[in-house]
Design a protein around this motif. Structure first.
Motif, mmCIF file in Angstrom:
data_model
loop_
_atom_site.group_PDB
_atom_site.id
_atom_site.type_symbol
_atom_site.label_atom_id
_atom_site.label_comp_id
_atom_site.label_asym_id
_atom_site.label_seq_id
_atom_site.Cartn_x
_atom_site.Cartn_y
_atom_site.Cartn_z
ATOM 1 N N VAL A 198 0.865 -1.193 0.000
ATOM 2 C CA VAL A 198 0.000 0.000 0.000
ATOM 3 C C VAL A 198 0.893 1.232 0.000
ATOM 4 N N ASN A 199 0.334 2.362 -0.424
ATOM 5 C CA ASN A 199 1.144 3.582 -0.407
ATOM 6 C C ASN A 199 0.608 4.635 0.556
ATOM 7 N N LYS A 200 -0.260 4.168 1.486
ATOM 8 C CA LYS A 200 -0.798 5.110 2.467
ATOM 9 C C LYS A 200 -0.771 4.485 3.866
ATOM 10 N N ALA A 201 -0.327 5.242 4.843
ATOM 11 C CA ALA A 201 -0.362 4.769 6.241
ATOM 12 C C ALA A 201 -0.819 5.915 7.136
ATOM 13 N N PHE A 202 -1.597 5.569 8.146
ATOM 14 C CA PHE A 202 -2.047 6.543 9.144
ATOM 15 C C PHE A 202 -1.542 6.086 10.513
ATOM 16 N N VAL A 203 -1.023 7.028 11.289
ATOM 17 C CA VAL A 203 -0.623 6.705 12.662
ATOM 18 C C VAL A 203 -1.571 7.458 13.590
ATOM 19 N N GLY A 204 -2.419 6.717 14.308
ATOM 20 C CA GLY A 204 -3.396 7.344 15.201
ATOM 21 C C GLY A 204 -2.814 7.527 16.595
ATOM 22 N N ILE A 205 -2.855 8.788 17.098
ATOM 23 C CA ILE A 205 -2.336 9.083 18.450
ATOM 24 C C ILE A 205 -3.360 9.973 19.155
ATOM 25 N N GLU A 206 -3.729 9.622 20.398
ATOM 26 C CA GLU A 206 -4.722 10.437 21.109
ATOM 27 C C GLU A 206 -4.108 11.777 21.536
ATOM 28 N N ASN A 207 -4.989 12.783 21.664
ATOM 29 C CA ASN A 207 -4.489 14.153 21.897
ATOM 30 C C ASN A 207 -4.008 14.412 23.335
ATOM 31 N N ASN A 208 -3.913 13.343 24.148
ATOM 32 C CA ASN A 208 -3.254 13.505 25.455
ATOM 33 C C ASN A 208 -1.742 13.293 25.347
ATOM 34 N N LYS A 209 -1.258 13.118 24.103
ATOM 35 C CA LYS A 209 0.191 12.941 23.896
ATOM 36 C C LYS A 209 0.680 13.963 22.859
ATOM 37 N N PRO A 210 0.521 15.259 23.167
ATOM 38 C CA PRO A 210 0.872 16.285 22.155
ATOM 39 C C PRO A 210 2.336 16.238 21.747
ATOM 40 N N ILE A 226 2.823 8.861 4.690
ATOM 41 C CA ILE A 226 2.570 8.569 6.116
ATOM 42 C C ILE A 226 1.955 9.804 6.775
ATOM 43 N N GLU A 227 0.762 9.620 7.341
ATOM 44 C CA GLU A 227 0.045 10.746 7.949
ATOM 45 C C GLU A 227 -0.187 10.471 9.431
ATOM 46 N N ILE A 228 0.104 11.456 10.264
ATOM 47 C CA ILE A 228 -0.160 11.329 11.704
ATOM 48 C C ILE A 228 -1.556 11.899 11.964
ATOM 49 N N VAL A 229 -2.407 11.088 12.625
ATOM 50 C CA VAL A 229 -3.795 11.520 12.850
ATOM 51 C C VAL A 229 -4.034 11.697 14.359
ATOM 52 N N PRO A 230 -4.107 12.953 14.829
ATOM 53 C CA PRO A 230 -4.437 13.169 16.253
ATOM 54 C C PRO A 230 -5.901 12.807 16.492
ATOM 55 N N LEU A 231 -6.155 12.107 17.596
ATOM 56 C CA LEU A 231 -7.510 11.628 17.885
ATOM 57 C C LEU A 231 -8.006 12.164 19.217
ATOM 58 N N GLN A 232 -9.321 12.345 19.293
ATOM 59 C CA GLN A 232 -9.923 12.736 20.572
ATOM 60 C C GLN A 232 -9.748 11.589 21.565
ATOM 61 N N MET A 233 -9.462 11.911 22.824
ATOM 62 C CA MET A 233 -9.301 10.854 23.837
ATOM 63 C C MET A 233 -10.630 10.173 24.093
ATOM 64 N N LYS A 234 -10.673 8.900 23.876
ATOM 65 C CA LYS A 234 -11.878 8.146 24.241
ATOM 66 C C LYS A 234 -11.502 6.668 24.317
ATOM 67 N N TYR A 235 -11.906 6.022 25.402
ATOM 68 C CA TYR A 235 -11.619 4.599 25.585
ATOM 69 C C TYR A 235 -12.771 3.792 25.001
ATOM 70 N N PRO A 236 -12.580 2.679 24.288
ATOM 71 C CA PRO A 236 -11.338 1.998 23.936
ATOM 72 C C PRO A 236 -10.919 2.258 22.480
ATOM 73 N N GLN A 237 -10.341 3.417 22.244
ATOM 74 C CA GLN A 237 -9.975 3.780 20.878
ATOM 75 C C GLN A 237 -8.842 2.910 20.316
ATOM 76 N N GLY A 238 -8.115 2.213 21.231
ATOM 77 C CA GLY A 238 -7.052 1.322 20.772
ATOM 78 C C GLY A 238 -7.584 0.012 20.200
ATOM 79 N N GLY A 239 -8.891 -0.237 20.355
ATOM 80 C CA GLY A 239 -9.490 -1.424 19.731
ATOM 81 C C GLY A 239 -9.398 -1.277 18.211
#
Ligand code: SF4
Ligand code: SF4
Length: 444
Positions: A198-210, A226-239
């Motif tokens: 693939v030629n696209k990757a997203f790295v999801g990181i919650e916004n409690n880790k600025p 490669i794109e870094i995607v800041p995410l709103q903090m919400k559990y269980p977003q790591g699922g």
């Protein structure tokens, strides 16, 4: 507006006591017990026996069947025995016990800090190296990575999603790994993109880790796709399914693989291990583990060799606090209580949490008041009160029909229940029984 998933979810109070603690190596002393089953699938078959001498990185067990993973020695020394050890599940499991002598590594493992960016291997060669290195999903699922990178021919991956969410309230290992090894992780992302074509990757990181978002964005700028995607903090977003929806806006149907909607998901720790395997010839024999708890004098992020007893990690962090009532493997939401401190660290050990009497105490269970709060927070759209009730009554066919196997064991239902009902305990029991029922049905 920050992205997140749409169904259910909660906001547990976070206590990242070990945030900003640099990763500190811990060398095991005495003896390690390296489990033969550190992954989903068949336990590996031992290649060594009593009296054999091994080095750090020696392959000591080979995979059995399609879904399995190789195991490597994490120490140098002499094989003492192959015997059972109680693992994090509380049951005895086969392991290779090795008496530690020195710290001699296999030749060919590049131990330098030099960043190796270029990778000229083909996709198949990359997958082969990952399989040889025994890499599995290190976010907790422990599914063999080489199998995940070869999806069924009916599914075509469109992108790689890297899970840098770390939404468990106490854990900081992935966060610290991103801060200390952003460059290596980015090379790992690039290698995995090549492996799944693939030629696209997203790295999801919650916004409690600025700080991690800032650094990863800076490093990613030098890589195409490669794109870094800041995410709103919400559990269980790591699922997996929650992360895919948060990033791609697509929902994975019940019972389907993530790749059915075009995504292959890997945890940041796994991506780092892929970098080390492919670029440094280093098998997976150590990982970063958060060791934490309110009473602990020195909560830390430790780089730990597989097979090291939990007791040694606790001692490294200041010793067992007097009021410790419970030791959890993993985080407070999804982790499981350990039966003793001799449990060895394995590829899926992301954290060790020590709980004092106050926190460990469970409130008295009250009758269900049918408030439906557990339903509202379930990220899988299930009816947790019903699943728990039918499981408690032994009606496992009903549990199967109510999709109990879709439960990701996030614990949101139990966390939210005002009657303190042990919903997750019963759902876990129901899942185990339904799984066994299905296996028996397939057999005959
Ligand atoms: S039923 Fe399962 S998926 Fe739903 S909230 Fe409870 S633990 Fe999470
Ligand atoms: S949250 Fe608890 S009390 Fe409310 S419906 Fe669910 S099980 Fe019953």
């Amino acid at each position: 507006m920050w992205k997140t998933f749409s169904i259910g979810g909660i906001h547990p109070h976070e206590k990242k006591l070990s945030a900003d603690r640099p990763i500190m190596p811990v060398l095991p002393s005495g003896q390690v017990a390296i489990l033969l089953g550190q992954h989903i699938g068949a336990p590996a078959k031992p290649l060594v026996s009593k009296g054999d001498r091994v080095k750090v990185g020696t392959k000591i067990a080979e995979p059995v069947g399609v879904v399995s993973a190789a195991i490597h020695s994490s120490v140098s020394g002499c094989v003492n025995k192959i015997d059972a050890v109680i693992d994090a599940s509380g049951y005895p499991k086969p392991a290779v016990f090795i008496d530690v002598e020195g710290d001699e590594w296999e030749e060919g493992i590049d131990r330098s800090d030099t960043l190796v960016k270029e990778c000229n291997l083909t996709a198949d060669e990359i997958v082969g190296k990952i399989a040889d290195a025994g890499i599995v999903g290190m976010g907790g699922a422990c599914f063999p990575t080489h199998v995940k990178l070869c999806p069924p021919s009916t599914c075509r991956p469109e992108c790689l999603i890297v899970n840098g969410v770390e939404c468990e309230p106490f854990l900081t290992a992935d966060h610290q790994l991103m801060l200390e090894h952003a460059e290596e992780i980015m090379v790992g992302v690039f290698i995995l993109m090549k492996a799944i074509r693939v030629n696209k990757a997203f790295v999801g990181i919650e916004n409690n880790k600025p700080d991690a978002i800032r650094l990863m964005k800076k490093v990613a700028a030098a890589y195409v796709g490669i794109e870094i995607v800041p995410l709103q903090m919400k559990y269980p977003q790591g699922g997996e399914k929650q992360l895919i929806e948060a990033i791609m806006g697509r929902q994975v149907p019940a019972g389907a693989l993530p790749v059915s909607v075009g995504a292959v998901v890997q945890n940041v720790s796994t991506v780092f291990a892929v970098y080390q395997a492919v670029q440094k010839n280093k098998p997976l024999f150590e990982r970063v583990v958060t060791v934490t708890g309110d009473g602990l004098s020195n909560p830390s992020n430790l780089c730990v060799r597989m097979g090291t007893p939990v007791r040694q990690l606790v001692e490294t962090c200041g010793g067992l606090p007097e009021d410790t009532c419970k030791v959890i493997c993993g985080g407070p939401m999804m982790g499981k209580a350990l039966v003793n401190l001799d449990v060895p660290v394995s590829k899926g050990t992301s954290g060790i949490l020590l709980m004092g009497g106050q926190e460990a105490r469970r409130s008295a269970v009250q009758p269900c008041i049918r408030c439906a709060k557990c339903v509202a927070v379930c990220p899988m759209g299930l009816e947790p009160y019903l699943l728990a009730t039918v499981s408690a009554h032994g009606d496992f066919e009903r549990a199967e029909n109510e999709n109990i196997l879709s439960c990701i064991e996030c614990g949101s239902c139990q966390f939210t229940c005002p009657s303190h009902r042990p919903i997750l305990d019963y759902v876990r029991l129901g899942k185990a029984k339904v799984g066994a029922m299905i296996r028996a049905r397939k057999k005959g």
